[in-house]
Design an enzyme around this catalytic site. Structure first.
Site, PDB file in Angstrom:
ATOM      1  N   LYS A  20     -11.138  19.626  17.641  1.00 46.29           N
ATOM      2  CA  LYS A  20     -10.231  20.002  18.479  1.00 46.29           C
ATOM      3  C   LYS A  20      -8.749  19.451  17.777  1.00 46.29           C
ATOM      4  O   LYS A  20      -7.805  20.347  18.036  1.00 46.29           O
ATOM      5  CB  LYS A  20     -10.307  19.083  19.741  1.00 46.29           C
ATOM      6  CG  LYS A  20     -10.098  20.217  21.026  1.00 46.29           C
ATOM      7  CD  LYS A  20     -10.098  19.349  22.313  1.00 46.29           C
ATOM      8  CE  LYS A  20     -11.054  18.266  22.358  1.00 46.29           C
ATOM      9  NZ  LYS A  20     -10.668  17.009  22.990  1.00 46.29           N
ATOM     10  N   GLY A 365      -7.209  -4.451   6.717  1.00 42.28           N
ATOM     11  CA  GLY A 365      -8.550  -4.856   7.680  1.00 42.28           C
ATOM     12  C   GLY A 365      -7.901  -6.046   8.280  1.00 42.28           C
ATOM     13  O   GLY A 365      -6.891  -6.483   8.277  1.00 42.28           O
ATOM     14  N   CYS A 392      -2.316  -3.132   2.324  1.00 40.75           N
ATOM     15  CA  CYS A 392      -1.947  -4.053   3.527  1.00 40.75           C
ATOM     16  C   CYS A 392      -2.996  -5.467   3.367  1.00 40.75           C
ATOM     17  O   CYS A 392      -2.439  -6.192   2.501  1.00 40.75           O
ATOM     18  CB  CYS A 392      -2.250  -3.747   4.761  1.00 40.75           C
ATOM     19  SG  CYS A 392      -1.427  -4.637   6.024  1.00 40.75           S
ATOM     20  N   HIS A 523       1.335   0.408   4.854  1.00 40.79           N
ATOM     21  CA  HIS A 523       0.268   1.353   4.848  1.00 40.79           C
ATOM     22  C   HIS A 523       0.805   2.784   4.209  1.00 40.79           C
ATOM     23  O   HIS A 523       1.202   3.564   4.975  1.00 40.79           O
ATOM     24  CB  HIS A 523      -0.212   1.568   6.082  1.00 40.79           C
ATOM     25  CG  HIS A 523      -1.088   0.437   6.723  1.00 40.79           C
ATOM     26  ND1 HIS A 523      -2.403   0.351   6.088  1.00 40.79           N
ATOM     27  CD2 HIS A 523      -0.856  -0.504   7.407  1.00 40.79           C
ATOM     28  CE1 HIS A 523      -2.931  -1.017   6.734  1.00 40.79           C
ATOM     29  NE2 HIS A 523      -1.997  -1.418   7.681  1.00 40.79           N
ATOM     30  N   GLU A 525      -0.566   4.974   3.308  1.00 37.70           N
ATOM     31  CA  GLU A 525      -1.421   6.324   3.506  1.00 37.70           C
ATOM     32  C   GLU A 525      -0.900   7.148   4.656  1.00 37.70           C
ATOM     33  O   GLU A 525      -1.367   8.251   4.748  1.00 37.70           O
ATOM     34  CB  GLU A 525      -2.973   5.857   3.669  1.00 37.70           C
ATOM     35  CG  GLU A 525      -3.149   4.867   4.852  1.00 37.70           C
ATOM     36  CD  GLU A 525      -3.064   3.443   4.824  1.00 37.70           C
ATOM     37  OE1 GLU A 525      -2.530   2.985   3.706  1.00 37.70           O
ATOM     38  OE2 GLU A 525      -3.719   2.733   5.549  1.00 37.70           O
TER      39      GLU A 525
END
Ligand code: GLN
Length: 550
Positions: A20, A365, A392, A523, A525
């Site tokens: 979706k 993490g 991180c 981060h 990403e």
């Protein structure tokens, strides 16, 4: 072009997890390509106010927006496909909606009237959806209603959509993404579950305008006719959407079915002809996923992989996508291996296996499980000159490892794991101490976009090609400033700092010491985009490719 804003609600039928979010992203992209301004909204029907408190193995990655909102990974898909920066107005949960309704009730904003589940809760939802449209000055808002039809949890959201439709029938449309199973013993694709799903949606007062028929294989004419008859839809409004190898093919497949034409037609919009150059660029990008020759092998050392017998790489979705974009940009196909940090704890001999990879990533993490394993990996990568990228927690590990093994501070640690260490090289920020004391974990992190200044001559500075950056954060702990002089003296470089200079944002070793040993407190990403890969990921992948050639 459009007179008023149009709203397309995307709802799920039969089962969830069949795309979706990617459907929303792809519809957004194909409409954007027709000259429309598009934004997207995600509705998560759980009570959590945001996704920040949820375990990634259960819910996938927590995607952080620039304004610090901790949201669902689908928001990442929207941002990546649409090349947008979304904010908290684009995301809501049941908890968030109720919280606001109760807050308003307490503020007497309902002027003494009885506040009811219906219509007051759906009205709050409608307000939020409209605000997202206003905020983006959107021609079209694509809204994803989480879950599937027939569940209790999303009823109020369907009710909100129905209310919007009845108020403005010309502005509100529905797409159902439904799954058509092909049971192996039966050997044919079955339409019945989807027929029931459409009826369940009808029971909420909603008729789909488009049906996206997901399945292992393409939908044939016979089943299309059946669906058309029993779901009360024109056959040309039923789109075949078989499984694909790469999600980036989906917008292309939708266009093969002329979906943007159909949507424009349904919404009564006269749209521009598709933007050929943008489409070409997307085509070229999507093709990379099918190039199998030239590989780059990257190991990701994490822990949020396992649910029962399944490996869930969803927990690191943005990291995977960022690796892909940068690899594609240098014409390589990434082969990503998931290695469990805990394995490197128990058997350090396993570390030698890392030599099989062209580079290693330790992503974000929390908590102690696997930490010593990650530290062993960092040491091995540093000493064996394997390209290393720490995200991180992965950057905090670099600092701890360097302090332990180069500075000789044997008990160096992060406060998160060993608050009694004499050498807390990673410590809690002064401003967060009060929150943590009160167990206010939900509000104790540095979240969202923060500025950093890069050091001239550093790897980071040359990768970005600029001096000032904004990157997204999600962490409680920081490099302890007391240890910086010692670390720097021993050759460790802090190449990115907050504008005031007290928060360490990027750590690295100079090129003459290591081909690529770099970590970010943020981060990166979250800011990698398909056609605009993240410069640090690209620098890392380039280093992986270069070290491979030796
Ligand atoms: N656990 C670390 C902290 O809270 C790192 C968080 C992360 O990797 N996102 O600071």
């Amino acid at each position: 072009m459009s007179k008023g804003t149009k709203y397309i609600f995307v709802v799920g039928g039969v089962i969830s997890g069949v795309g979706k979010g990617i459907t929303v992203s792809s519809i957004g992209l194909i409409l954007k390509n027709r000259g429309l301004t598009v934004t997207a909204v995600k509705i998560d029907p759980y009570i959590n106010v945001d996704a920040g408190t949820m375990n990634p193995t259960e819910h996938g990655e927590v995607f952080v927006l620039n304004d610090g909102d901790e949201t669902d990974q689908d928001m990442g898909n929207y941002e990546r496909f649409l090349n947008l920066s979304l904010t908290r107005v684009n995301y809501m949960t049941t908890g968030r909606v109720y919280q606001r309704v109760i807050e308003r009730e307490r503020n007497l904003e309902y002027k003494g009237k009885c506040v009811q589940v219906v219509p007051d809760v759906p009205l709050e939802v409608v307000d939020r959806i409209k605000n997202a449209g206003i905020n983006a000055k959107a021609d079209v808002v694509v809204v994803e209603i989480g879950g599937t039809v027939g569940e209790y949890e999303n009823i109020l959201f369907l009710e909100a959509a129905r209310m919007m439709k009845i108020a403005n029938p010309e502005d509100v449309y529905f797409v159902m993404v439904s799954y058509l199973p092909t049971p192996s013993k039966v050997g044919e694709m079955k339409t019945k579950p989807t027929q029931h799903a459409v009826r369940a949606l009808n029971a909420s007062g909603i008729q789909p305008d488009i049906l996206i028929a997901r399945g292992d294989t393409a939908l044939d004419e016979k089943r299309k006719e059946k669906l058309s008859l029993f779901c009360n839809m024109r056959p040309d409004r039923i789109i075949s959407a078989p499984d694909v190898d790469s999600v980036y093919d989906i917008p292309l497949n939708f266009e093969k079915e002329k979906l943007s034409d159909k949507l424009c037609d349904i919404m009564g919009l006269i749209c521009k002809t598709p933007d050929q150059s943008a489409w070409k660029a997307w085509n070229k990008f999507a093709k990379h996923a099918h190039n199998g020759k030239d590989v780059v092998k990257i190991a990701v050392i994490g822990k949020y992989f396992e649910t029962g017998d399944f490996v869930l790489s969803d927990s690191y979705l943005s990291v995977i996508e960022a690796i892909k974009y940068s690899s594609y940009a240098v014409n390589k196909k990434p082969i990503i291996s998931w290695l469990n940090a805990v394995d490197f704890e128990k058997s350090p001999a396993k570390l030698k296996e890392l030599k099989k990879y062209d580079g290693v990533i330790v992503p974000g993490g929390f908590g102690s499980r696997g930490v010593e394993g990650k530290l062993n990996v960092v040491r091995f990568a540093r000493e064996n000159k394997i390209p290393y990228f720490g995200l991180c927690y992965g950057m905090q590990m670099m600092v701890i490892e360097y302090a332990r093994n180069v500075l000789g501070l044997k008990d160096a640690h992060t406060k998160e794991i060993n608050p009694n260490s004499k050498n807390l090289v990673i410590d809690v920020m002064e401003s967060q101490k009060e929150n943590l004391k009160k167990n206010l974990y939900g509000g104790s992190m540095r979240l969202g976009g923060y500025k950093a200044i890069l050091k001239d001559g550093s790897i980071a500075r040359s990768a970005y090609g600029k001096k000032e950056i904004i990157e997204r954060h999600r962490h409680r702990y920081e490099v302890n400033p007391n240890f910086i002089p010692q670390l720097e003296k021993a050759g460790f470089v802090f190449s990115g700092r907050s504008p005031e200079g007290e928060l360490m944002e990027i750590a690295e070793l100079p090129k003459n010491k290591h081909p690529f040993f770099l970590g970010t407190q943020f981060h990166p990403e979250f800011l990698a985009h398909p056609l605009d890969p993240h410069p640090l990921f690209t620098a890392f992948v380039k280093a992986c490719v270069a070290s491979k050639k030796k």
